[in-house]
Design an enzyme around this catalytic site. Structure first.
Site, mmCIF file in Angstrom:
data_model
loop_
_atom_site.group_PDB
_atom_site.id
_atom_site.type_symbol
_atom_site.label_atom_id
_atom_site.label_comp_id
_atom_site.label_asym_id
_atom_site.label_seq_id
_atom_site.Cartn_x
_atom_site.Cartn_y
_atom_site.Cartn_z
ATOM 1 N N TYR A 1 34.172 66.851 -36.072
ATOM 2 C CA TYR A 1 33.807 68.439 -35.682
ATOM 3 C C TYR A 1 35.113 69.258 -35.813
ATOM 4 O O TYR A 1 34.913 70.172 -36.420
ATOM 5 C CB TYR A 1 33.212 68.516 -34.263
ATOM 6 C CG TYR A 1 32.942 69.859 -33.936
ATOM 7 C CD1 TYR A 1 31.750 70.748 -33.947
ATOM 8 C CD2 TYR A 1 33.858 70.496 -33.103
ATOM 9 C CE1 TYR A 1 31.792 71.810 -33.641
ATOM 10 C CE2 TYR A 1 33.927 71.917 -32.457
ATOM 11 C CZ TYR A 1 32.656 72.613 -33.136
ATOM 12 O OH TYR A 1 32.296 74.006 -32.479
ATOM 13 N N ASN B 1 49.492 70.418 -28.366
ATOM 14 C CA ASN B 1 47.986 70.302 -28.519
ATOM 15 C C ASN B 1 47.547 69.165 -27.685
ATOM 16 O O ASN B 1 48.282 67.927 -27.891
ATOM 17 C CB ASN B 1 47.602 70.360 -30.156
ATOM 18 C CG ASN B 1 46.285 69.600 -30.292
ATOM 19 O OD1 ASN B 1 45.954 68.680 -31.077
ATOM 20 N ND2 ASN B 1 45.263 69.974 -29.319
ATOM 21 N N GLY B 2 46.592 69.170 -26.831
ATOM 22 C CA GLY B 2 45.934 68.037 -26.019
ATOM 23 C C GLY B 2 45.833 68.286 -24.646
ATOM 24 O O GLY B 2 45.815 69.471 -24.200
ATOM 25 N N CYS C 1 43.996 72.684 -29.187
ATOM 26 C CA CYS C 1 45.052 74.057 -29.823
ATOM 27 C C CYS C 1 45.523 73.404 -31.152
ATOM 28 O O CYS C 1 45.042 72.202 -31.428
ATOM 29 C CB CYS C 1 46.183 73.921 -28.874
ATOM 30 S SG CYS C 1 45.634 74.357 -27.184
ATOM 31 N N GLY D 1 41.937 77.181 -32.093
ATOM 32 C CA GLY D 1 42.031 77.791 -30.870
ATOM 33 C C GLY D 1 42.221 79.307 -31.204
ATOM 34 O O GLY D 1 42.711 79.795 -32.059
#
Ligand code: SF4
Length: 476
Positions: free
Chosen positions: A253, A113-114, A13, A39
């Protein structure tokens, strides 16, 4: 009791926060669009104006979720925002973030996030003690821990609660009068601090700062807590320094090439990875093609180092979400067909060196090789600017099941056969680390667990005893 791991929601995210700006919601909206690559399934925002908290969440892209009227309703000088990716079945509006709560401490909004590896264990404990959950999101576990904390000081309650969760995370929290940002002790997930005039901003990636015209100040340190309020910025160092283990895959990426993470520019790292790939894993080809968008930098590095011309042999339909982060295999297959086309006039009759940043499930690579052959390529040599992705990620990237990973049970030759290429080679972990210029004597300041299987934190199972919450000043 030992709790077995179940593959619950795993998110990659993006978070953003701003304090001290009269148009906090509008700025957050623009920043979330800049973070959209992290996201695309849900987005949300919470804001405060000193009197009350406002929030709005929804499923879809940022541009779908917020109307002009929604943004006008999100009043105030401070806001946090979130873009979300989830696995299939978990993409509900209840799980969209920020989550907002009324507690005895006032209003509280959280976004992260995570992935919190022990969240399921903590959730069971909390539910047994009477907590009622509104969502299946990891984030809500932290909200309950904060609400139930026996610490009278809110910042201590937040820090104590967040210290109980293990994994990779970047949190942003908003209260009636403060913005709080925290990064996990290993620095697995990125978080940066910036200034926009008098306002402070935090974001998962610094590319959001460029977009809103903010100045990058620095990365949030692993384990650090930032508290921003009317008095300015207070930085609280971690209680115990931990070995850094930044996610290598963010550079390979996920992150945008114009982001800087922990002192490395993402484009520059990718280009160096491409150069090393050309030097150590050369291929006989007439043209080099990078898979758009994330492999274009590595392809430029490969072309420069090899002297083989770089060509635009694949064209991307920009209006299709990223294949890797589509929630089901069927959608991923469809996504590849929709998303990329080979340029026949470039490829026809040529030996192609195809540069990609990773092979996760193999779907995209197989289809790309097929597309290039259909467009007339006489040979397709695939070179990957990362090591084989063999192990599940437990820190927020949707590869929680090893069974999904082609490299988990195929040799390089086997993968080459599966994707139909003439040859295939990957970088080694050591070659990947070389691109960052870090000393070759491990431990590296990076997480390479998906390549090596060596996780920087404990993963699962988690025992109740290990997270004996009663000893950590939290009333659960
Ligand atoms: S396991 Fe891989 S994808 Fe997950 S945090 Fe570590 S380096 Fe990143």
């Amino acid at each position: 009791m030992w709790l077995e791991r179940t593959d619950g929601p795993h998110e990659e995210c993006g978070v953003f926060g701003i304090y001290g700006h009269p148009s906090a919601a509008q700025i957050t909206h623009v920043a979330l669009i800049a973070l959209q690559h992290r996201g695309q399934e849900a987005a949300g925002m919470a804001s405060v104006d000193g009197e009350r908290m406002y929030n709005h969440r929804g499923l879809g892209l940022v541009s779908d979720v917020f109307t002009r009227e929604d943004l006008a309703r999100l009043r105030g000088h401070a806001a946090i925002g979130h873009v979300r990716y989830s696995t299939a079945g978990q993409n509900t509006v209840e799980n969209a973030q920020p989550l907002t709560f009324r507690t005895h401490r006032g209003s509280l909004a959280l976004a992260h996030n995570g992935n919190l590896v022990n969240a399921p264990a903590l959730r069971v404990l909390l539910e047994r003690q009477g907590s009622l959950f509104q969502s299946t999101s990891d984030t809500e576990v932290v909200a309950h821990l904060i609400a139930r904390s026996v610490q009278t000081n809110l910042i201590e309650a937040v820090r104590t609660s967040v210290s109980m969760v293990k994994g990779g995370y970047a949190f942003v929290l908003l209260t009636d009068d403060r913005l709080i940002a925290l990064r996990d002790p290993y620095g697995l997930r990125p978080l940066a601090l910036g200034r926009l005039g008098e306002a402070y901003v935090v974001a998962s990636e610094s590319c959001a700062f460029e977009t809103i015209g903010a100045e990058f100040v620095r990365d949030v340190e692993p384990g650090e807590t930032l508290v921003i309020d009317a008095g300015g910025l207070t930085a609280i160092a971690p209680a115990q320094p931990t070995r850094r283990a930044m996610c290598t895959f963010e550079h390979i990426y996920f992150a945008r090439p114009d982001s800087d993470i922990d002192g490395w520019n993402v484009h520059a790292v990718r280009k160096k990875l491409g150069r090393i790939l050309a030097e150590r894993h050369p291929a006989a080809g007439d043209i080099v093609i990078g898979v758009p968008d994330s492999s274009v930098s590595a392809a430029a590095g490969f072309a420069e180092a090899s002297g083989v011309p770089l060509e635009m042999g694949l064209v991307k339909n920009k209006y299709v979400a990223r294949t890797f982060i589509q929630p089901s295999q069927a959608l991923r297959d469809l996504g590849v067909r929709l998303k990329l086309n080979a340029v026949r006039s470039v490829v026809d009759g040529r030996r192609v060196v195809l540069i990609d940043d990773s092979i996760v499930r193999g779907t995209t690579s197989r289809r790309l090789v097929q597309l290039l052959r259909e467009a007339g390529a006489t040979e397709v040599h695939v070179r990957i600017s990362s090591p084989p992705y063999k192990h599940a990620c437990h820190y927020g990237i949707d590869t929680s099941s090893k069974g999904q990973l082609i490299a988990a049970d195929h040799s390089v030759e086997g993968i080459c056969r599966e994707i139909g290429a003439d040859s295939l080679e990957f970088l080694t972990v050591e070659e990947t680390m070389e691109a960052f210029g870090v000393p070759q004597d491990a431990p590296y300041p990076f997480c390479n667990a998906c390549f090596t299987g060596c996780y920087p934190t404990e993963v699962y199972p988690i025992s109740k005893e290990q997270y004996d919450v009663s000893q950590q000043g939290v009333g659960v």
